[in-house]
Design an enzyme around this catalytic site. Structure first.
Site, PDB file in Angstrom:
ATOM      1  N   THR A 173      20.713  -5.283  15.278  1.00  0.00           N
ATOM      2  CA  THR A 173      21.638  -6.413  15.433  1.00  0.00           C
ATOM      3  C   THR A 173      22.028  -6.468  16.898  1.00  0.00           C
ATOM      4  O   THR A 173      22.684  -5.540  17.397  1.00  0.00           O
ATOM      5  CB  THR A 173      22.907  -6.202  14.587  1.00  0.00           C
ATOM      6  OG1 THR A 173      22.520  -6.054  13.227  1.00  0.00           O
ATOM      7  CG2 THR A 173      23.851  -7.386  14.715  1.00  0.00           C
ATOM      8  N   LYS A 192      22.465 -13.810  11.439  1.00  0.00           N
ATOM      9  CA  LYS A 192      23.140 -12.544  11.133  1.00  0.00           C
ATOM     10  C   LYS A 192      24.616 -12.598  11.559  1.00  0.00           C
ATOM     11  O   LYS A 192      25.513 -12.238  10.792  1.00  0.00           O
ATOM     12  CB  LYS A 192      22.410 -11.400  11.856  1.00  0.00           C
ATOM     13  CG  LYS A 192      23.153 -10.093  11.942  1.00  0.00           C
ATOM     14  CD  LYS A 192      23.024  -9.245  10.719  1.00  0.00           C
ATOM     15  CE  LYS A 192      23.913  -8.028  10.793  1.00  0.00           C
ATOM     16  NZ  LYS A 192      23.885  -7.196   9.634  1.00  0.00           N
TER      17      LYS A 192
HETATM   18  P1  NAD Z   1      22.188   4.627  14.624  1.00  0.00           P
HETATM   19  O1  NAD Z   1      23.064   4.810  15.804  1.00  0.00           O
HETATM   20  O2  NAD Z   1      22.335   5.514  13.435  1.00  0.00           O
HETATM   21  O3  NAD Z   1      20.637   4.665  15.075  1.00  0.00           O
HETATM   22  C1  NAD Z   1      20.160   4.187  16.311  1.00  0.00           C
HETATM   23  C2  NAD Z   1      19.097   5.155  16.766  1.00  0.00           C
HETATM   24  O4  NAD Z   1      18.483   4.661  17.960  1.00  0.00           O
HETATM   25  C3  NAD Z   1      19.661   6.544  17.112  1.00  0.00           C
HETATM   26  O5  NAD Z   1      19.009   7.521  16.317  1.00  0.00           O
HETATM   27  C4  NAD Z   1      19.353   6.703  18.604  1.00  0.00           C
HETATM   28  O6  NAD Z   1      19.040   8.034  18.976  1.00  0.00           O
HETATM   29  C5  NAD Z   1      18.162   5.784  18.757  1.00  0.00           C
HETATM   30  N1  NAD Z   1      17.921   5.370  20.130  1.00  0.00           N
HETATM   31  C6  NAD Z   1      18.806   4.842  21.015  1.00  0.00           C
HETATM   32  N2  NAD Z   1      18.186   4.558  22.188  1.00  0.00           N
HETATM   33  C7  NAD Z   1      16.893   4.917  22.043  1.00  0.00           C
HETATM   34  C8  NAD Z   1      15.756   4.893  22.885  1.00  0.00           C
HETATM   35  N3  NAD Z   1      15.816   4.431  24.144  1.00  0.00           N
HETATM   36  N4  NAD Z   1      14.571   5.335  22.400  1.00  0.00           N
HETATM   37  C9  NAD Z   1      14.478   5.803  21.127  1.00  0.00           C
HETATM   38  N5  NAD Z   1      15.528   5.866  20.271  1.00  0.00           N
HETATM   39  C10 NAD Z   1      16.708   5.436  20.727  1.00  0.00           C
HETATM   40  O7  NAD Z   1      22.404   3.083  14.185  1.00  0.00           O
HETATM   41  P2  NAD Z   1      22.030   2.416  12.768  1.00  0.00           P
HETATM   42  O8  NAD Z   1      23.202   2.494  11.859  1.00  0.00           O
HETATM   43  O9  NAD Z   1      20.695   2.925  12.330  1.00  0.00           O
HETATM   44  O10 NAD Z   1      21.904   0.895  13.208  1.00  0.00           O
HETATM   45  C11 NAD Z   1      20.772   0.408  13.928  1.00  0.00           C
HETATM   46  C12 NAD Z   1      20.939  -1.097  14.124  1.00  0.00           C
HETATM   47  O11 NAD Z   1      21.069  -1.727  12.837  1.00  0.00           O
HETATM   48  C13 NAD Z   1      22.195  -1.481  14.918  1.00  0.00           C
HETATM   49  O12 NAD Z   1      21.875  -2.552  15.758  1.00  0.00           O
HETATM   50  C14 NAD Z   1      23.193  -1.881  13.829  1.00  0.00           C
HETATM   51  O13 NAD Z   1      24.152  -2.815  14.276  1.00  0.00           O
HETATM   52  C15 NAD Z   1      22.261  -2.493  12.786  1.00  0.00           C
HETATM   53  N6  NAD Z   1      22.779  -2.448  11.400  1.00  0.00           N
HETATM   54  C16 NAD Z   1      23.364  -1.329  10.906  1.00  0.00           C
HETATM   55  C17 NAD Z   1      23.829  -1.322   9.583  1.00  0.00           C
HETATM   56  C18 NAD Z   1      24.465  -0.088   8.993  1.00  0.00           C
HETATM   57  O14 NAD Z   1      25.075  -0.201   7.911  1.00  0.00           O
HETATM   58  N7  NAD Z   1      24.357   1.077   9.623  1.00  0.00           N
HETATM   59  C19 NAD Z   1      23.691  -2.467   8.794  1.00  0.00           C
HETATM   60  C20 NAD Z   1      23.056  -3.589   9.325  1.00  0.00           C
HETATM   61  C21 NAD Z   1      22.600  -3.584  10.641  1.00  0.00           C
END
Ligand code: NAD
Length: 295
Positions: free
Chosen positions: A93, A168
């Site tokens: 997102t 979204k």
């Molecule tokens: P998270 O923080 O758990 O995961 C993000 C991952 O990206 C981390 O493991 C981090 O180490 C990795 N990362 C960051 N920079 C990086 C790079 N340069 N190279 C490789 N890896 C890298 O977040 P999440 O909860 O998995 O959410 C991910 C996306 O989905 C976000 O944009 C969030 O807004 C969206 N989202 C989350 C939810 C939810 O309920 N968690 C629901 C809908 C949408």
């Protein structure tokens, strides 16, 4: 079956990559965090040493990262080394502007690209029941759809590049506003001596009916599966609601749209987050609403 690179193996990306493995795809994965890489390996993915190594020779690249700056940084690294014509999908997102910049970068290098943010949370990611809101050219969407179907149950083409992110943030602005409204109604009912169940029975079959009430009721009892019955454990954390409402406000400002309730909802969730409740499910906003009455 496709050869897929998956970058960003957090709460959402980890289980999504695991579902691609389960569907029979060859998945090569990368994350900055070792524990996430180890989990992906245990789930059956091959682990790459870097984002760039991850995308070598694959048919599809998927990113699932925290915010626009991370997506642009990773896409700037990987897009120039991908084979021309490769499909790249971002499921994070992020702000509409960054999404459009990512599409422009992909087009410049001759790639197919789709922005495909999701709804459904970590439960949807694990159960492969996510909704994907997609933006991009028809040809790119057609190529992305069968891949996304391994991770979700509803795949919607919303329009050109960036339209998925627009859908979204508009959806989540409705959700943020309506959850506060439902919380306020229960807080008022409590003061008026009306039971939670009585308000639920009336409003869930009347004009007050909405998803925040009937599927995600913010008081324990009426909807047994809602986080209110589990001490407001997320679910969908309030900090993520602040993120999405802030993206909506940024987009509204840039586009010249008036969203007064969206702005107020953002302020209310920000105050809840600042009070140390960012990790509480967003339906816990009812606690904040109740606390305002005491002031
Ligand atoms: P998270 O923080 O758990 O995961 C993000 C991952 O990206 C981390 O493991 C981090 O180490 C990795 N990362 C960051 N920079 C990086 C790079 N340069 N190279 C490789 N890896 C890298 O977040 P999440 O909860 O998995 O959410 C991910 C996306 O989905 C976000 O944009 C969030 O807004 C969206 N989202 C989350 C939810 C939810 O309920 N968690 C629901 C809908 C949408």
């Amino acid at each position: 079956m496709a050869n897929i690179a998956f970058i960003g193996l957090g709460n959402m990306g980890g289980p999504m990559a695991a579902n691609l493995v389960k569907a029979g795809h060859k998945v090569t994965a990368f994350d900055l965090v070792e524990a996430s890489r180890d989990q992906a390996k245990a789930d059956g993915a091959a682990i790459a040493e870097s984002s760039v190594a991850c995308v070598k020779g694959v048919d599809v690249v998927i990113t699932m990262l925290p915010a626009g700056k991370h997506v642009l940084s990773v896409w700037n690294e990987v897009v120039p080394v991908m084979t021309k014509g490769t499909l790249i999908i971002d499921c994070s997102t992020i702000d509409v502007e960054s999404a459009k910049q990512a599409h422009a970068l992909a087009a410049k290098h001759g790639m197919l690209s789709v922005d495909a943010p999701v709804s459904g949370g970590t439960g949807g990611a694990k159960g492969a029941t996510l909704t994907f809101m997609c933006g991009g050219e028809e040809k790119a969407f057609a190529a992305a759809k069968p891949v996304l179907e391994n991770m979700g149950k509803k795949i919607v083409h919303c329009g050109v590049g960036g339209a998925g992110q627009a859908a979204k943030i508009c959806n989540n602005m409705i959700l943020g506003i309506s959850m506060i409204g439902v919380g306020e109604a229960f807080a008022l009912a409590e003061k008026l001596g009306l039971s939670h169940q009585a308000l639920f029975d009336v409003a869930s079959t009347s004009s007050g009916q909405c998803w925040a009430l009937t599927s995600y009721c913010p008081v324990p009892g009426p909807v047994p599966t809602s986080p209110a019955n589990n001490d407001y454990k997320p679910g969908f954390a309030s900090a993520l609601m602040v993120k999405d409402l802030t993206l909506a406000q940024d987009a509204a400002k840039a586009a010249g749209a008036a969203t007064p309730l969206g702005k107020h909802a953002q302020e209310i969730y920000k105050a809840f987050d600042a009070a140390g409740h960012g990790g509480v499910d967003f339906s816990g906003i009812i606690q904040h609403v109740r606390s305002l009455a005491a002031k």
